[in-house]
Design a protein around this motif. Structure first.
Motif, PDB file in Angstrom:
ATOM      1  N   LYS A 189       0.840  -1.190   0.000  1.00 36.97           N
ATOM      2  CA  LYS A 189       0.000   0.000   0.000  1.00 36.97           C
ATOM      3  C   LYS A 189       0.883   1.251   0.000  1.00 36.97           C
ATOM      4  O   LYS A 189       2.005   1.240   0.476  1.00 36.97           O
ATOM      5  CB  LYS A 189      -0.908   0.010   1.230  1.00 36.97           C
ATOM      6  N   LYS A 190       0.328   2.348  -0.499  1.00 29.12           N
ATOM      7  CA  LYS A 190       1.057   3.601  -0.499  1.00 29.12           C
ATOM      8  C   LYS A 190       1.095   4.155   0.917  1.00 29.12           C
ATOM      9  O   LYS A 190       0.061   4.273   1.577  1.00 29.12           O
ATOM     10  CB  LYS A 190       0.391   4.611  -1.438  1.00 29.12           C
ATOM     11  N   CYS A 191       2.281   4.473   1.400  1.00 31.49           N
ATOM     12  CA  CYS A 191       2.444   4.992   2.754  1.00 31.49           C
ATOM     13  C   CYS A 191       2.299   6.510   2.745  1.00 31.49           C
ATOM     14  O   CYS A 191       2.968   7.197   1.963  1.00 31.49           O
ATOM     15  CB  CYS A 191       3.805   4.610   3.319  1.00 31.49           C
ATOM     16  N   GLU A 192       1.451   7.016   3.601  1.00 28.90           N
ATOM     17  CA  GLU A 192       1.285   8.460   3.712  1.00 28.90           C
ATOM     18  C   GLU A 192       2.566   9.079   4.277  1.00 28.90           C
ATOM     19  O   GLU A 192       3.250   8.474   5.106  1.00 28.90           O
ATOM     20  CB  GLU A 192       0.094   8.786   4.602  1.00 28.90           C
ATOM     21  N   PRO A 193       2.897  10.296   3.860  1.00 30.16           N
ATOM     22  CA  PRO A 193       4.134  10.931   4.336  1.00 30.16           C
ATOM     23  C   PRO A 193       4.133  11.140   5.849  1.00 30.16           C
ATOM     24  O   PRO A 193       3.100  11.435   6.448  1.00 30.16           O
ATOM     25  CB  PRO A 193       4.134  12.280   3.598  1.00 30.16           C
ATOM     26  N   THR A 194       5.301  10.960   6.450  1.00 31.27           N
ATOM     27  CA  THR A 194       5.502  11.260   7.856  1.00 31.27           C
ATOM     28  C   THR A 194       6.538  12.372   7.969  1.00 31.27           C
ATOM     29  O   THR A 194       7.523  12.392   7.228  1.00 31.27           O
ATOM     30  CB  THR A 194       5.963  10.015   8.628  1.00 31.27           C
ATOM     31  N   SER A 195       6.294  13.321   8.868  1.00 27.64           N
ATOM     32  CA  SER A 195       7.169  14.493   8.977  1.00 27.64           C
ATOM     33  C   SER A 195       8.237  14.294  10.040  1.00 27.64           C
ATOM     34  O   SER A 195       8.033  13.587  11.033  1.00 27.64           O
ATOM     35  CB  SER A 195       6.334  15.737   9.307  1.00 27.64           C
ATOM     36  N   PHE A 196       9.376  14.941   9.846  1.00 27.39           N
ATOM     37  CA  PHE A 196      10.463  14.910  10.820  1.00 27.39           C
ATOM     38  C   PHE A 196      11.305  16.170  10.646  1.00 27.39           C
ATOM     39  O   PHE A 196      11.260  16.829   9.594  1.00 27.39           O
ATOM     40  CB  PHE A 196      11.320  13.652  10.653  1.00 27.39           C
ATOM     41  N   TYR A 197      12.066  16.503  11.699  1.00 24.73           N
ATOM     42  CA  TYR A 197      12.922  17.682  11.620  1.00 24.73           C
ATOM     43  C   TYR A 197      14.287  17.246  11.096  1.00 24.73           C
ATOM     44  O   TYR A 197      15.023  16.497  11.750  1.00 24.73           O
ATOM     45  CB  TYR A 197      13.062  18.352  12.985  1.00 24.73           C
ATOM     46  N   ALA A 198      14.617  17.719   9.910  1.00 23.73           N
ATOM     47  CA  ALA A 198      15.829  17.276   9.220  1.00 23.73           C
ATOM     48  C   ALA A 198      17.006  18.188   9.530  1.00 23.73           C
ATOM     49  O   ALA A 198      16.846  19.388   9.783  1.00 23.73           O
ATOM     50  CB  ALA A 198      15.584  17.247   7.716  1.00 23.73           C
ATOM     51  N   SER A 199      18.183  17.594   9.478  1.00 24.22           N
ATOM     52  CA  SER A 199      19.423  18.362   9.560  1.00 24.22           C
ATOM     53  C   SER A 199      20.046  18.426   8.174  1.00 24.22           C
ATOM     54  O   SER A 199      19.562  17.797   7.238  1.00 24.22           O
ATOM     55  CB  SER A 199      20.390  17.716  10.565  1.00 24.22           C
ATOM     56  N   ASP A 200      21.123  19.164   8.045  1.00 26.47           N
ATOM     57  CA  ASP A 200      21.701  19.313   6.706  1.00 26.47           C
ATOM     58  C   ASP A 200      22.320  18.015   6.190  1.00 26.47           C
ATOM     59  O   ASP A 200      22.402  17.794   4.987  1.00 26.47           O
ATOM     60  CB  ASP A 200      22.728  20.446   6.678  1.00 26.47           C
ATOM     61  N   GLU A 201      22.764  17.119   7.107  1.00 20.98           N
ATOM     62  CA  GLU A 201      23.279  15.808   6.699  1.00 20.98           C
ATOM     63  C   GLU A 201      22.663  14.732   7.582  1.00 20.98           C
ATOM     64  O   GLU A 201      22.641  14.871   8.810  1.00 20.98           O
ATOM     65  CB  GLU A 201      24.805  15.754   6.795  1.00 20.98           C
ATOM     66  N   MET A 202      22.192  13.663   6.954  1.00 23.82           N
ATOM     67  CA  MET A 202      21.546  12.563   7.674  1.00 23.82           C
ATOM     68  C   MET A 202      21.988  11.231   7.079  1.00 23.82           C
ATOM     69  O   MET A 202      22.519  11.192   5.954  1.00 23.82           O
ATOM     70  CB  MET A 202      20.022  12.693   7.587  1.00 23.82           C
ATOM     71  N   THR A 203      21.760  10.173   7.839  1.00 25.69           N
ATOM     72  CA  THR A 203      22.057   8.820   7.364  1.00 25.69           C
ATOM     73  C   THR A 203      20.744   8.072   7.157  1.00 25.69           C
ATOM     74  O   THR A 203      19.859   8.106   8.020  1.00 25.69           O
ATOM     75  CB  THR A 203      22.923   8.048   8.374  1.00 25.69           C
ATOM     76  N   MET A 204      20.619   7.410   6.030  1.00 23.90           N
ATOM     77  CA  MET A 204      19.431   6.611   5.737  1.00 23.90           C
ATOM     78  C   MET A 204      19.828   5.141   5.603  1.00 23.90           C
ATOM     79  O   MET A 204      20.704   4.794   4.812  1.00 23.90           O
ATOM     80  CB  MET A 204      18.763   7.081   4.441  1.00 23.90           C
ATOM     81  N   ASN A 205      19.208   4.289   6.400  1.00 20.43           N
ATOM     82  CA  ASN A 205      19.425   2.849   6.310  1.00 20.43           C
ATOM     83  C   ASN A 205      18.212   2.205   5.664  1.00 20.43           C
ATOM     84  O   ASN A 205      17.074   2.498   6.050  1.00 20.43           O
ATOM     85  CB  ASN A 205      19.663   2.244   7.698  1.00 20.43           C
ATOM     86  N   VAL A 206      18.468   1.328   4.702  1.00 19.81           N
ATOM     87  CA  VAL A 206      17.391   0.708   3.938  1.00 19.81           C
ATOM     88  C   VAL A 206      17.590  -0.801   3.902  1.00 19.81           C
ATOM     89  O   VAL A 206      18.698  -1.296   3.677  1.00 19.81           O
ATOM     90  CB  VAL A 206      17.352   1.250   2.488  1.00 19.81           C
ATOM     91  N   SER A 207      16.498  -1.525   4.124  1.00 22.18           N
ATOM     92  CA  SER A 207      16.530  -2.987   4.054  1.00 22.18           C
ATOM     93  C   SER A 207      15.300  -3.465   3.299  1.00 22.18           C
ATOM     94  O   SER A 207      14.172  -3.104   3.639  1.00 22.18           O
ATOM     95  CB  SER A 207      16.547  -3.588   5.465  1.00 22.18           C
ATOM     96  N   ALA A 208      15.524  -4.256   2.246  1.00 23.11           N
ATOM     97  CA  ALA A 208      14.425  -4.796   1.445  1.00 23.11           C
ATOM     98  C   ALA A 208      14.207  -6.261   1.789  1.00 23.11           C
ATOM     99  O   ALA A 208      15.148  -7.052   1.815  1.00 23.11           O
ATOM    100  CB  ALA A 208      14.729  -4.652  -0.046  1.00 23.11           C
ATOM    101  N   SER A 209      12.965  -6.601   2.090  1.00 21.95           N
ATOM    102  CA  SER A 209      12.593  -7.990   2.359  1.00 21.95           C
ATOM    103  C   SER A 209      11.480  -8.355   1.398  1.00 21.95           C
ATOM    104  O   SER A 209      10.340  -7.910   1.565  1.00 21.95           O
ATOM    105  CB  SER A 209      12.137  -8.154   3.810  1.00 21.95           C
ATOM    106  N   CYS A 210      11.827  -9.140   0.386  1.00 20.79           N
ATOM    107  CA  CYS A 210      10.880  -9.379  -0.697  1.00 20.79           C
ATOM    108  C   CYS A 210      10.693 -10.868  -0.950  1.00 20.79           C
ATOM    109  O   CYS A 210      11.656 -11.623  -1.035  1.00 20.79           O
ATOM    110  CB  CYS A 210      11.385  -8.691  -1.963  1.00 20.79           C
ATOM    111  N   LYS A 211       9.421 -11.283  -1.055  1.00 15.35           N
ATOM    112  CA  LYS A 211       9.120 -12.675  -1.374  1.00 15.35           C
ATOM    113  C   LYS A 211       9.220 -12.930  -2.875  1.00 15.35           C
ATOM    114  O   LYS A 211       9.553 -14.030  -3.300  1.00 15.35           O
ATOM    115  CB  LYS A 211       7.712 -13.018  -0.878  1.00 15.35           C
ATOM    116  N   SER A 212       8.892 -11.927  -3.664  1.00 13.97           N
ATOM    117  CA  SER A 212       8.974 -12.072  -5.116  1.00 13.97           C
ATOM    118  C   SER A 212      10.407 -11.858  -5.591  1.00 13.97           C
ATOM    119  O   SER A 212      11.257 -11.389  -4.838  1.00 13.97           O
ATOM    120  CB  SER A 212       8.025 -11.082  -5.802  1.00 13.97           C
TER     121      SER A 212
END
Length: 247
Positions: free
Chosen positions: A160-183
């Protein structure tokens, strides 16, 4: 005269019996040597094919490189390539159709110019191709997986499409991503935005299923500190994309 007729009947009978035995023998041979060939499971062949998937940087598409060395031993005895030649044609065609579905989406996004970055994951690599839309944020791949001091945003993208969530950002951030896919293949889009536009920065994640996938990226905000939103949607695949943003 009667003896001649009887003799002819015996010869005819012997010929008929001989032909009958011969046909019976042929049928027995057909039964032994013409057994149906077992159908290879698609999942088995797909796992072999997925190891040969690479990213063609010039086009931004997934391709199969039949000369790719999967293991160190392939430089001596190329068993991986032997397995590739054993893939059933029907399964290969199905795999290529699924891959071209992803390639079609990637081509459309790339042509539109809305992407900030397009991130590709295969069984053996993780790469990033920068897009043209970098006025709001920039995305860079980090050499090793890492985390910031504290999470400021978390998102799980499913079917499903996830609605946006707000946060207070800094000029540099780290994003961690993990994909778990059955297909086998997947395609996700993350949208970064502000109060005026929730889709100011589009980051695409696409690839081939990889159970070890967990990658880190640096986000640079062109607006500096301030409120930002993140949302996402899944367009291809049956699974989830877990995202965390930290300072």
């Amino acid at each position: 005269m009667a003896n001649v007729i009887d003799m002819n009947r015996l010869l005819i009978l012997a010929s008929v019996l001989s032909v009958g035995f011969s046909l019976s023998s042929c049928r027995d041979d057909d039964t032994v040597f013409n057994e149906p060939t077992p159908i290879r499971a698609y999942e088995t062949d797909a796992q072999i094919l997925s190891q040969f998937v690479e990213v063609e940087n010039s086009t931004g598409k997934f391709v199969i490189n039949p000369d790719k060395k999967i293991n160190a031993s392939d430089y001596i005895v190329n068993r991986s390539q032997e397995q590739l030649t054993e893939v059933a044609p029907f399964n290969r065609d199905r795999f290529l159709r699924e891959m071209e579905e992803i390639n079609g989406l990637l081509h459309s996004v790339r042509q539109s110019g809305i992407a900030t970055a397009m991130i590709y994951s295969t069984v053996t690599s993780n790469s990033i191709i920068q897009g043209n839309n970098t006025d709001f944020i920039e995305i860079e791949k980090l050499g090793v997986s890492s985390r910031g001091r504290s999470d400021i945003a978390n998102l799980i993208v499913d079917s499903k499409k996830c609605e946006p969530t707000s946060f207070y950002a800094s000029d540099e951030m780290t994003m961690n991503v993990s994909a778990s896919c059955k297909s086998l293949f997947y395609y996700y889009q993350l949208s970064f935005g502000d109060a005026t536009n929730p889709d100011k920065g589009i980051v695409v994640f696409s690839g081939v299923r990889n159970p070890r996938e967990n990658n880190s990226y640096r986000i640079t905000s062109k607006s500096g500190n301030g409120w930002m939103s993140i949302g996402g949607q899944n367009l291809v695949g049956d699974g989830t994309l877990s995202v965390s943003v930290s300072k």
